[in-house]
Design a protein around this motif. Structure first.
Motif, PDB file in Angstrom:
ATOM      1  N   GLU A 262       0.921  -1.281  -0.091  1.00 32.69           N
ATOM      2  CA  GLU A 262      -0.084   0.021   0.115  1.00 32.69           C
ATOM      3  C   GLU A 262       0.925   1.265  -0.181  1.00 32.69           C
ATOM      4  OE1 GLU A 262      -2.540  -0.812   3.431  1.00 32.69           O
ATOM      5  OE2 GLU A 262      -3.926  -1.760   2.320  1.00 32.69           O
ATOM      6  N   MET A 263       1.971   1.167   0.610  1.00 31.80           N
ATOM      7  CA  MET A 263       3.070   2.330   0.685  1.00 31.80           C
ATOM      8  C   MET A 263       3.833   2.427  -0.707  1.00 31.80           C
ATOM      9  SD  MET A 263       4.865   1.869   4.207  1.00 31.80           S
ATOM     10  CE  MET A 263       6.118   2.911   3.933  1.00 31.80           C
ATOM     11  N   SER A 264       3.704   1.486  -1.662  1.00 36.37           N
ATOM     12  CA  SER A 264       4.542   1.438  -2.941  1.00 36.37           C
ATOM     13  C   SER A 264       4.335   2.522  -3.769  1.00 36.37           C
ATOM     14  CB  SER A 264       4.520   0.231  -3.785  1.00 36.37           C
ATOM     15  OG  SER A 264       3.103   0.024  -4.191  1.00 36.37           O
ATOM     16  N   GLN A 265       3.117   3.168  -3.779  1.00 41.52           N
ATOM     17  CA  GLN A 265       2.934   4.201  -4.816  1.00 41.52           C
ATOM     18  C   GLN A 265       3.522   5.610  -4.292  1.00 41.52           C
ATOM     19  OE1 GLN A 265       2.219   3.928  -7.871  1.00 41.52           O
ATOM     20  NE2 GLN A 265       2.000   1.701  -7.321  1.00 41.52           N
ATOM     21  N   PRO A 266       3.164   6.080  -3.255  1.00 39.96           N
ATOM     22  CA  PRO A 266       3.303   7.320  -2.639  1.00 39.96           C
ATOM     23  C   PRO A 266       4.898   7.486  -2.097  1.00 39.96           C
ATOM     24  CG  PRO A 266       2.180   6.492  -0.989  1.00 39.96           C
ATOM     25  CD  PRO A 266       2.087   5.541  -2.060  1.00 39.96           C
ATOM     26  N   ASN A 267       5.658   6.392  -1.812  1.00 41.54           N
ATOM     27  CA  ASN A 267       6.760   6.433  -1.367  1.00 41.54           C
ATOM     28  C   ASN A 267       8.067   5.770  -2.400  1.00 41.54           C
ATOM     29  OD1 ASN A 267       9.334   5.406   0.240  1.00 41.54           O
ATOM     30  ND2 ASN A 267       8.018   5.476   2.102  1.00 41.54           N
ATOM     31  N   PRO A 268       8.817   6.478  -2.781  1.00 39.66           N
ATOM     32  CA  PRO A 268       9.775   6.170  -4.003  1.00 39.66           C
ATOM     33  C   PRO A 268      10.611   5.092  -3.287  1.00 39.66           C
ATOM     34  CG  PRO A 268       9.949   8.402  -3.732  1.00 39.66           C
ATOM     35  CD  PRO A 268       8.806   8.098  -2.442  1.00 39.66           C
ATOM     36  N   GLU A 269      11.047   5.420  -2.109  1.00 34.37           N
ATOM     37  CA  GLU A 269      11.790   4.030  -1.606  1.00 34.37           C
ATOM     38  C   GLU A 269      11.403   2.563  -1.527  1.00 34.37           C
ATOM     39  OE1 GLU A 269      13.091   4.111   2.843  1.00 34.37           O
ATOM     40  OE2 GLU A 269      14.949   4.480   2.184  1.00 34.37           O
ATOM     41  N   THR A 270       9.925   2.855  -1.171  1.00 30.94           N
ATOM     42  CA  THR A 270       9.421   1.340  -1.073  1.00 30.94           C
ATOM     43  C   THR A 270       9.085   0.863  -2.583  1.00 30.94           C
ATOM     44  OG1 THR A 270       8.345   2.227   0.881  1.00 30.94           O
ATOM     45  CG2 THR A 270       7.327   0.133  -0.124  1.00 30.94           C
ATOM     46  N   ARG A 271       8.526   1.695  -3.342  1.00 36.09           N
ATOM     47  CA  ARG A 271       8.346   1.685  -4.772  1.00 36.09           C
ATOM     48  C   ARG A 271       9.632   0.869  -5.349  1.00 36.09           C
ATOM     49  NH1 ARG A 271       6.405   6.287  -5.953  1.00 36.09           N
ATOM     50  NH2 ARG A 271       8.321   7.284  -6.921  1.00 36.09           N
ATOM     51  N   THR A 272      10.926   1.368  -5.052  1.00 33.54           N
ATOM     52  CA  THR A 272      12.023   0.709  -5.624  1.00 33.54           C
ATOM     53  C   THR A 272      12.103  -0.676  -5.113  1.00 33.54           C
ATOM     54  OG1 THR A 272      13.176   2.723  -5.907  1.00 33.54           O
ATOM     55  CG2 THR A 272      14.440   0.409  -5.692  1.00 33.54           C
ATOM     56  N   PHE A 273      11.926  -0.807  -3.670  1.00 37.05           N
ATOM     57  CA  PHE A 273      11.704  -2.388  -2.976  1.00 37.05           C
ATOM     58  C   PHE A 273      10.761  -3.205  -3.689  1.00 37.05           C
ATOM     59  CE2 PHE A 273      10.286  -5.120   0.503  1.00 37.05           C
ATOM     60  CZ  PHE A 273      11.552  -5.438   1.023  1.00 37.05           C
ATOM     61  N   ILE A 274       9.564  -2.537  -3.921  1.00 36.31           N
ATOM     62  CA  ILE A 274       8.511  -3.654  -4.657  1.00 36.31           C
ATOM     63  C   ILE A 274       8.900  -3.919  -5.996  1.00 36.31           C
ATOM     64  CG2 ILE A 274       5.994  -3.731  -5.357  1.00 36.31           C
ATOM     65  CD1 ILE A 274       6.486  -4.113  -2.270  1.00 36.31           C
ATOM     66  N   SER A 275       9.659  -3.061  -6.789  1.00 37.16           N
ATOM     67  CA  SER A 275       9.841  -3.148  -7.816  1.00 37.16           C
ATOM     68  C   SER A 275      10.936  -4.401  -8.188  1.00 37.16           C
ATOM     69  CB  SER A 275      10.542  -2.023  -8.694  1.00 37.16           C
ATOM     70  OG  SER A 275      10.844  -1.772  -9.965  1.00 37.16           O
ATOM     71  N   GLU A 276      11.871  -4.378  -7.169  1.00 39.83           N
ATOM     72  CA  GLU A 276      12.924  -5.709  -7.341  1.00 39.83           C
ATOM     73  C   GLU A 276      11.912  -6.652  -7.101  1.00 39.83           C
ATOM     74  OE1 GLU A 276      15.380  -4.439  -4.280  1.00 39.83           O
ATOM     75  OE2 GLU A 276      16.487  -2.950  -5.551  1.00 39.83           O
ATOM     76  N   ILE A 277      10.928  -6.849  -6.144  1.00 37.96           N
ATOM     77  CA  ILE A 277      10.275  -8.156  -6.043  1.00 37.96           C
ATOM     78  C   ILE A 277       9.399  -8.525  -7.188  1.00 37.96           C
ATOM     79  CG2 ILE A 277       8.343  -9.073  -4.534  1.00 37.96           C
ATOM     80  CD1 ILE A 277       9.180  -7.097  -2.434  1.00 37.96           C
ATOM     81  N   GLY A 278       8.566  -7.476  -7.805  1.00 39.16           N
ATOM     82  CA  GLY A 278       8.111  -7.848  -8.979  1.00 39.16           C
ATOM     83  C   GLY A 278       8.999  -8.300 -10.111  1.00 39.16           C
ATOM     84  N   HIS A 279      10.233  -7.784 -10.420  1.00 33.26           N
ATOM     85  CA  HIS A 279      11.106  -8.154 -11.236  1.00 33.26           C
ATOM     86  C   HIS A 279      11.747  -9.601 -10.956  1.00 33.26           C
ATOM     87  CE1 HIS A 279      14.362  -7.915 -14.658  1.00 33.26           C
ATOM     88  NE2 HIS A 279      15.107  -8.541 -13.614  1.00 33.26           N
TER      89      HIS A 279
END
Length: 299
Positions: free
Chosen positions: A209-226
Motif C-alpha cells: 500500500e505504501m509503494s505508490q507514494p513512497n519512492p523508496e518502497t516503490r523501488t523495493f517492490i519493483s525488485e520483488i516484481g522483477h
C-alpha cells in the motif's frame, strides 16, 4: 449422494486451520477456523476433529460422506513432510487419525495442489489443456495441470518453487536450509527483508500500500516484481501453459503482481499464456479440499 449428505473440508495453513461443510451442489453451508500457530500437531488434530464435529452437529439431518484435507508441506501417502509450521506433523499418520475420527474416506493433498485442483475443476483454469497455478502467500508454490490432472511429481513435491535459485551463484539453497525464491518474494520473506533493510515492522499488505507514494518502497517492490516475473516466465517456458492463475494472500495486490509478470511473459516466453487472478482468491485451498472430498465419492 442424497440431499442431506455433506462433505467436510479442512485447509491446514501455517497459522490457522479452516474448515467447511459443503452440500452436493458444492455450496458451503457452514464454516469455521482455529489458530494453529505453536500447537503440537497431535493437539492441533484433536482441536481440528472437535471443530469438524461441531460443524456437523450444527446442521440438522446431515450425513458425512468424505473428508478432504489440503495440507501445507509435501504429502507422501499418509505422511506429511517439509511442514515446519506444524510442529510434529511428520511423526503422525494424519490419514489414520482422521479415518478413526470420522469413519469415512479421507483424501489429503498439498494445499497448493488442492488449490490448483479447485481452479482446474471450478475456477479460472477450467477447460485448459495445460495450466499453471502460482500461489504467493506466506510461502510460494505452484501447481501444474495437464488435461484434468494436477501433476504431483515423483515424490509429490512438484511445484515446490520456493526453492528456485535466484541465479546460478545462489548459495541460499535447500541443502543450506534456505528457500531462496520464497525468502525473497513471499509474504513472510518480503516483511522480514523490509524490516531488516528499513528497521520498520510492517505487513506485506502495508508495504504494498505504501509503494505508490513512497519512492523508496516503490523501488523495493519493483525488485520483488522483477524477481517474480523472471521466475514465472521461466515456469511458463518450461511448462508452456495455456493460462496462468495467480492466487494466495498476495493476490489481494494482484495489479502489483500482474504488470511485472505480464511484462516478463511477453518479453521472454515464445508462446505467452493468458494471465488471470485466481477465481477463489485466498479460499482456493479450502475449495480444493472440497474437491478432494468429492473425488473420494466419484473417482
Amino acid at each position: 449422494m442424497g440431499q442431506s449428505e455433506v462433505i467436510l473440508a479442512y485447509d491446514f495453513g501455517g497459522t490457522k486451520v479452516g474448515a467447511a461443510l459443503a452440500n452436493t451442489e458444492r455450496r458451503i453451508v457452514k464454516r469455521d477456523r482455529i489458530r494453529s500457530s505453536g500447537l503440537p500437531a497431535a493437539a492441533l488434530l484433536g482441536q481440528v476433529i472437535e471443530m469438524g464435529n461441531r460443524l456437523l452437529k450444527s446442521v440438522n439431518d446431515c450425513t458425512l460422506t468424505a473428508v478432504g484435507v489440503s495440507m501445507c508441506g509435501v504429502v507422501i501417502q499418509d505422511r506429511v513432510e517439509l511442514a515446519p509450521n506444524l510442529i510434529g506433523i511428520e511423526e503422525l499418520n494424519v490419514h489414520r487419525i482422521l479415518t478413526d475420527a470420522f469413519h469415512v474416506p479421507i483424501v489429503i493433498e498439498n494445499d497448493v495442489k488442492a488449490a490448483t485442483l479447485a481452479e482446474l475443476r471450478q475456477g479460472n483454469l477450467k477447460g485448459t489443456d495445460y495450466g499453471l497455478y502460482v500461489n504467493f502467500g506466506t510461502g510460494i508454490s505452484a501447481g501444474f495441470t495437464a488435461g484434468n490432472r494436477v501433476m504431483r511429481g515423483h515424490s509429490g513435491a512438484a511445484g515446490e518453487i520456493g526453492y528456485l535459485m535466484k541465479s546460478r551463484d545462489d548459495t541460499a539453497t535447500f541443502k543450506s536450509g534456505h528457500a531462496s525464491f520464497e525468502e525473497f518474494s513471499s509474504g513472510s520473506g518480503i516483511a522480514k527483508r523490509y524490516a531488516d533493510q528499513y528497521g520498520k515492522t510492517l505487513t506485506t499488505k502495508e508495504i504494498f500500500e505504501m509503494s505508490q507514494p513512497n519512492p523508496e518502497t516503490r523501488t523495493f517492490i519493483s525488485e520483488i516484481g522483477h524477481e517474480i516475473g523472471y521466475q514465472v516466465a521461466n515456469l511458463a517456458i518450461m511448462w508452456n501453459p495455456e493460462k496462468i492463475a495467480i492466487g494466495g494472500g498476495m493476490a489481494a495486490s494482484y495489479q502489483l503482481l500482474h504488470d511485472p509478470i505480464m511484462s516478463a511473459l511477453v518479453e521472454n516466453v515464445p508462446y505467452p499464456p493468458d494471465l488471470v487472478r485466481s477465481n477463489f482468491l485466498q479460499d482456493a485451498s479450502l475449495y480444493g479440499a472440497m474437491e478432494l472430498a468429492f473425488s473420494a465419492n466419484t473417482d
